[in-house]
Design an enzyme around this catalytic site. Structure first.
Site, short mmCIF file in Angstrom:
data_model
loop_
_atom_site.label_atom_id
_atom_site.label_comp_id
_atom_site.label_asym_id
_atom_site.label_seq_id
_atom_site.Cartn_x
_atom_site.Cartn_y
_atom_site.Cartn_z
N CYS A 48 0.87 -1.18 0.00
CA CYS A 48 0.00 0.00 0.00
C CYS A 48 0.91 1.23 0.00
O CYS A 48 2.09 1.12 -0.32
CB CYS A 48 -0.97 -0.02 1.18
SG CYS A 48 -0.17 -0.02 2.80
N CYS A 88 -1.27 0.75 7.45
CA CYS A 88 -2.71 0.42 7.59
C CYS A 88 -3.08 -0.82 6.79
O CYS A 88 -3.19 -1.91 7.32
CB CYS A 88 -3.58 1.61 7.17
SG CYS A 88 -3.39 3.07 8.22
N ARG A 89 -3.26 -0.67 5.48
CA ARG A 89 -3.84 -1.75 4.68
C ARG A 89 -2.91 -2.95 4.50
O ARG A 89 -3.32 -4.10 4.72
CB ARG A 89 -4.27 -1.21 3.30
CG ARG A 89 -5.42 -0.25 3.38
CD ARG A 89 -5.59 0.52 2.08
NE ARG A 89 -4.48 1.45 1.85
CZ ARG A 89 -4.32 2.18 0.78
NH1 ARG A 89 -5.20 2.08 -0.22
NH2 ARG A 89 -3.30 3.01 0.66
N SER A 90 -1.66 -2.72 4.06
CA SER A 90 -0.83 -3.89 3.73
C SER A 90 -0.38 -4.69 4.95
O SER A 90 -0.38 -5.93 4.89
CB SER A 90 0.34 -3.52 2.81
OG SER A 90 1.20 -2.59 3.42
N ASP A 145 -8.01 3.76 1.16
CA ASP A 145 -7.08 4.21 2.19
C ASP A 145 -7.87 4.68 3.41
O ASP A 145 -8.68 5.61 3.30
CB ASP A 145 -6.27 5.37 1.59
CG ASP A 145 -5.21 5.91 2.53
OD1 ASP A 145 -5.23 5.54 3.73
OD2 ASP A 145 -4.37 6.70 2.07
N ASN A 156 2.30 1.53 4.34
CA ASN A 156 2.66 0.26 5.02
C ASN A 156 2.42 0.34 6.53
O ASN A 156 3.15 -0.26 7.32
CB ASN A 156 4.11 -0.16 4.71
CG ASN A 156 4.45 -1.59 5.16
OD1 ASN A 156 5.55 -1.85 5.63
ND2 ASN A 156 3.53 -2.50 5.05
P1 4NP Z 1 -1.77 2.80 4.13
O1 4NP Z 1 -2.40 4.16 4.71
O2 4NP Z 1 -1.24 3.13 2.74
O3 4NP Z 1 -2.93 1.85 4.08
O4 4NP Z 1 -0.69 2.40 5.09
C1 4NP Z 1 -1.67 5.35 4.81
C2 4NP Z 1 -0.84 5.57 5.89
C3 4NP Z 1 -0.14 6.75 6.00
C4 4NP Z 1 -0.28 7.72 5.03
C5 4NP Z 1 -1.10 7.50 3.94
C6 4NP Z 1 -1.80 6.32 3.83
N1 4NP Z 1 0.43 8.95 5.17
O5 4NP Z 1 0.23 9.84 4.32
O6 4NP Z 1 1.23 9.12 6.10
#
Ligand code: 4NP
Length: 181
Positions: free
Chosen positions: A29, A34-36, A147, A32
């Site tokens: 994702c 939340c989702r992955s 997201d 790294n």
């Molecule tokens: P992820 O979510 O891609 O599912 O881990 C996010 C976590 C952090 C951020 C964006 C998306 N960020 O902008 O810090």
């Protein structure tokens, strides 16, 4: 549900993995956190339940570098814990060698997939890239994993619902003796 355009590619991957016996999957994702890492935890729990862990290497990485070394986002850890999952992955950024080290590289949304295609070092490496939505069941109304970072609790619950659905589909399709059945 496997979209038609991915059917041949998917069957080739599934056949190769069946012949090899081992399956190495990297979820990707943006952050790294939340989702992955949640996808990694969900799939690991499912293969553990099926007593199939010895065949799987499961990891996750981000296309971004904002949170390297961090545990998953606290909100995701809390929501996952309510489903019996402890997420202990430490955030890392994807590297070119991941395209060697994994058989399947699965992106959560269109931006992740664009980034993966841009960084893939070869056409063979690009062939390893799939979308998490390729594994959604027919009942799913989404075609990507949204997201949750700026969402409320419902966003994290939705992500976990989608990941549980897709990971079940992934295991079933990759380990079934006949991918067309
Ligand atoms: P992820 O979510 O891609 O599912 O881990 C996010 C976590 C952090 C951020 C964006 C998306 N960020 O902008 O810090």
């Amino acid at each position: 549900m496997i979209p038609a355009e991915n059917n041949i590619k998917f069957r080739q991957i599934a056949e190769k993995l069946r012949q090899k016996g081992k399956i190495r999957v990297l979820f990707v994702c943006l952050g790294n956190i939340c989702r992955s890492p949640a996808a990694e935890g969900v799939l690991q729990a499912i293969v553990d339940e099926h007593d199939d862990a010895a065949r799987w290497t499961i990891d996750s990485a981000g296309t971004g570098n904002y949170h390297i070394g961090d545990l998953p986002d606290r909100r995701m850890r809390v929501h996952a814990r309510h489903r019996g999952l402890e997420l202990t992955h430490r955030c890392r950024q994807i590297t070119p060698s991941d395209f060697e080290d994994f058989d399947l590289i699965i992106g959560m949304d269109a931006q992740n997939l664009r980034n993966l295609h841009n960084m893939a070092p070869s056409p063979q490496a690009e062939d390893k890239i799939m979308a998490m939505a390729d594994f959604f069941s027919i009942a799913t109304r989404y075609d990507y994993v949204p997201d949750p970072y700026y969402s409320g609790a419902e966003g994290f619950e939705l992500v976990l619902d989608l990941l549980e659905d897709a990971c079940s589909g992934l295991l079933e399709t990759l380990t079934s003796s006949n991918p067309d059945s």
